[in-house]
Design an enzyme around this catalytic site. Structure first.
Site, short mmCIF file in Angstrom:
data_model
loop_
_atom_site.label_atom_id
_atom_site.label_comp_id
_atom_site.label_asym_id
_atom_site.label_seq_id
_atom_site.Cartn_x
_atom_site.Cartn_y
_atom_site.Cartn_z
N LYS A 145 33.62 -17.96 15.55
CA LYS A 145 32.96 -18.75 16.59
C LYS A 145 33.08 -18.03 17.94
O LYS A 145 33.86 -17.08 18.05
CB LYS A 145 33.58 -20.15 16.67
CG LYS A 145 35.09 -20.15 17.00
CD LYS A 145 35.68 -21.54 16.87
CE LYS A 145 37.14 -21.53 17.29
NZ LYS A 145 37.79 -22.85 17.05
N HIS A 146 32.32 -18.42 19.00
CA HIS A 146 31.28 -19.44 19.05
C HIS A 146 29.97 -18.69 19.27
O HIS A 146 29.71 -18.23 20.38
CB HIS A 146 31.52 -20.39 20.22
CG HIS A 146 32.89 -21.02 20.25
ND1 HIS A 146 34.03 -20.38 20.70
CD2 HIS A 146 33.29 -22.26 19.86
CE1 HIS A 146 35.07 -21.19 20.61
NE2 HIS A 146 34.66 -22.35 20.11
N ARG A 153 46.54 -27.42 15.41
CA ARG A 153 46.54 -28.77 14.84
C ARG A 153 47.69 -28.90 13.84
O ARG A 153 48.31 -29.95 13.74
CB ARG A 153 45.21 -29.09 14.13
CG ARG A 153 43.96 -28.73 14.93
CD ARG A 153 43.90 -29.35 16.31
NE ARG A 153 42.70 -28.94 17.02
CZ ARG A 153 42.61 -28.85 18.33
NH1 ARG A 153 43.65 -29.12 19.10
NH2 ARG A 153 41.48 -28.50 18.91
N ASP A 184 29.26 -26.39 16.47
CA ASP A 184 30.41 -26.90 17.20
C ASP A 184 30.27 -28.42 17.25
O ASP A 184 29.25 -28.98 16.84
CB ASP A 184 30.45 -26.29 18.61
CG ASP A 184 31.87 -26.21 19.18
OD1 ASP A 184 32.77 -26.90 18.65
OD2 ASP A 184 32.08 -25.48 20.15
N ARG A 209 42.24 -17.83 24.23
CA ARG A 209 41.72 -18.00 22.87
C ARG A 209 40.95 -16.76 22.41
O ARG A 209 40.64 -16.63 21.22
CB ARG A 209 40.83 -19.23 22.80
CG ARG A 209 41.55 -20.53 23.18
CD ARG A 209 40.57 -21.67 23.38
NE ARG A 209 39.89 -22.03 22.16
CZ ARG A 209 38.77 -22.76 22.10
NH1 ARG A 209 38.18 -23.15 23.23
NH2 ARG A 209 38.23 -23.06 20.94
N HIS A 215 32.36 -28.77 26.43
CA HIS A 215 32.80 -30.14 26.13
C HIS A 215 32.26 -31.11 27.18
O HIS A 215 32.09 -32.29 26.91
CB HIS A 215 34.33 -30.22 26.12
CG HIS A 215 34.96 -29.52 24.96
ND1 HIS A 215 35.34 -28.20 25.02
CD2 HIS A 215 35.29 -29.95 23.72
CE1 HIS A 215 35.88 -27.85 23.86
NE2 HIS A 215 35.85 -28.90 23.06
#
Length: 495
Positions: free
Chosen positions: A175-176, A83, A260, A145, A188
């Site tokens: 996480k997760h 980000r 999350d 990731r 998602h």
């Protein structure tokens, strides 16, 4: 009457305190500042909120002018999920590249530099690292990731990452939980299910979280996944068995538990975000992350009111909500103390590039002669998962253009990708860039077409290197960050 009003006020503040909402724009909207004054204690930032480091620092200063101990959270894993550098690509190669190098000191140094940059911008909570063991190579959402598929490797690098990040005064959020690596569904979009017995979970999924807890991780993020061996009815985010009994009880974790994103379809599509948030806090979660797709005052109001109503009807014990809110405030106190005691750090701006270079794995059938003429870069581009997003550039074309001016590029997908790329390339040498070839049959077919017609094609795999290396030169970067592209381009151009 006064006591009731005071109690109500405390209850409302606690309900706001446990929320971690996002918002739109690069400055804080009035509604968000007002909610901070009413008790909201956390804010989540995404790529849409960031234009530059100076702008981000001004934004976090604006938030702290309203509440000086606000937790400013971000989803900054480095690598594919960035980000902070959403518009240009990350300066850090990501977990899979660090796992490929397998130098825990390097991982600690990378995390410390990332933490330094976040802290300099006023960010004090990072929803990272991913401690998932990527045991399913077809996993559509974890992949690069993860530090890798080996449990011990993932555990030691998770601990090193937590230590490095928190040395810069930025709280880690591992996480997760209890592990998203063995899934074939992206949460998602739907609810993933992991059908393994408890002995596998204990030895594989939970080991990196034990390492993170031992390293002092200040936060843990729950996963929206169903694990019938632990709870047949509830995903981890909503499961007292997983959050309270397992994470708190058996693993002895005392820090903040963050959910999350509650707007993800695994929760929102089944329970709705209001009902899901109540169940999550009741199960043991302390902070409700909502804001990746829902980012407005109406959402915050609805969630606050749902929590207050659940307490008043007896569905959610008031003590549980108060405990959750106090854990949020405790983390805020830790970050404030860490920021006050942190000394000026010497930037290590090249650590990410050094890591990316060390992570490269090259295979060549015969000695490779670097290119001296600008090639044609054919990017065989899959649809990005939501966590990664499609706004961040990736590949090697920009870096090759810097080294070999005149380099041209095109993006291709689907069953005609190979033939279309051949036509577009013309006589130029082809550099085919792929991402998870093993997961996309059309991509493998396109490579077959390219290599059949042009055996001197160079292949750069920027996802998980599961497929057999092929091409005149095959470069596995273990990630698609900007520095991974640069490291690969240096090899191709002989730099």
């Amino acid at each position: 009457m006064t006591t009731f009003a005071s109690g109500t006020d405390t209850l409302t503040r606690d309900a706001l305190t446990v929320l971690q909402p996002g918002f739109t724009g690069t400055t804080a909207p009035d509604w968000l500042l007002r909610r901070l004054g009413e008790g909201l204690a956390s804010v989540g930032l995404f790529g849409r909120n960031i234009a530059s480091p100076d702008q981000l620092a001004a934004l976090t200063a604006q938030l702290r002018a309203e509440r000086d101990d606000v937790l400013v959270a971000i989803d900054e894993e480095g690598g594919d999920v960035t980000r902070l550098e959403v518009r240009n690509g990350s300066s850090f190669p990501g977990n899979n590249a660090l796992g490929a190098v397998d130098d825990v000191e390097l991982t600690r140094e990378v995390a410390a530099e990332l933490g330094r940059r976040l802290a300099a911008c006023g960010v004090n909570l990072n929803w990272a690292p991913s401690a998932d063991v990527n045991s399913n190579p077809s996993n559509p959402v974890i992949g690069v990731r993860s530090f890798g598929a080996d449990t011990d490797l993932v555990a030691r690098h998770t601990a090193a990452y937590v230590t490095g990040l928190q040395s810069a005064g930025v709280a880690a959020c591992t996480k997760h939980f209890p592990g998203h690596g063995d899934t074939a569904v992206d949460s998602h979009h739907a609810l993933p299910r992991i059908d393994v017995d408890t002995s596998v979970l204990q030895s594989r999924e939970l080991a990196p979280f034990r390492a993170a807890i031992a390293a002092g991780t200040r936060a843990v993020m729950s996963a929206h996944i169903l694990i019938p061996a632990l709870d047949q009815d509830h995903p981890a985010t909503l499961s007292p068995r997983m959050l309270t009994e397992l994470l708190r009880g058996e693993l002895g974790y005392a820090g903040l538990i963050v959910t999350d994103g509650m707007e993800m379809q695994a929760i929102a599509g089944t329970y709705g975000i209001e009902r899901g948030s109540v169940l999550a806090v009741a199960a043991g979660a302390d902070a409700i992350c909502v804001g990746g797709g829902l980012a407005d005052d109406e959402t915050v109001r609805r969630l606050r009111d749902a929590l207050v109503s659940a307490v008043r009807t007896g569905e959610l014990p008031e003590e549980r909500l108060a405990d959750a809110a106090e854990r949020v405030r405790a983390l805020a106190r830790w970050t404030a103390a860490a920021a006050a005691t942190d000394t000026e750090r010497t930037p290590d701006t090249e650590v990410g590039l050094r890591a990316a270079r060390r992570a490269l794995r090259t295979t060549a059938a015969e000695p490779f002669t670097p290119l001296t003429e600008p090639p044609y870069v054919a990017a065989l581009t899959p649809v990005a998962n939501i966590a990664v997003g499609d706004e961040t550039p990736w590949g090697v074309a920009a870096e090759l253009f810097r080294l070999l001016p005149g380099t041209e590029t095109g993006s291709f997908a689907g069953e005609d990708a190979g033939r279309t790329a051949l036509a577009a390339a013309g006589p130029r040498r082809i550099v085919a860039v792929v991402r998870d070839e093993h997961r996309h049959p059309w991509m493998a077919s396109a490579l077959d077409t390219l290599l059949s017609a042009r055996p001197d094609t160079i292949v750069v795999e920027m996802g998980l290197p599961q497929a057999t290396p092929r091409g005149a030169l095959h470069i596995a970067t273990h990630g698609a960050a900007r520095v991974c592209g640069r490291a690969a381009a240096e090899v191709i151009a002989g730099e």
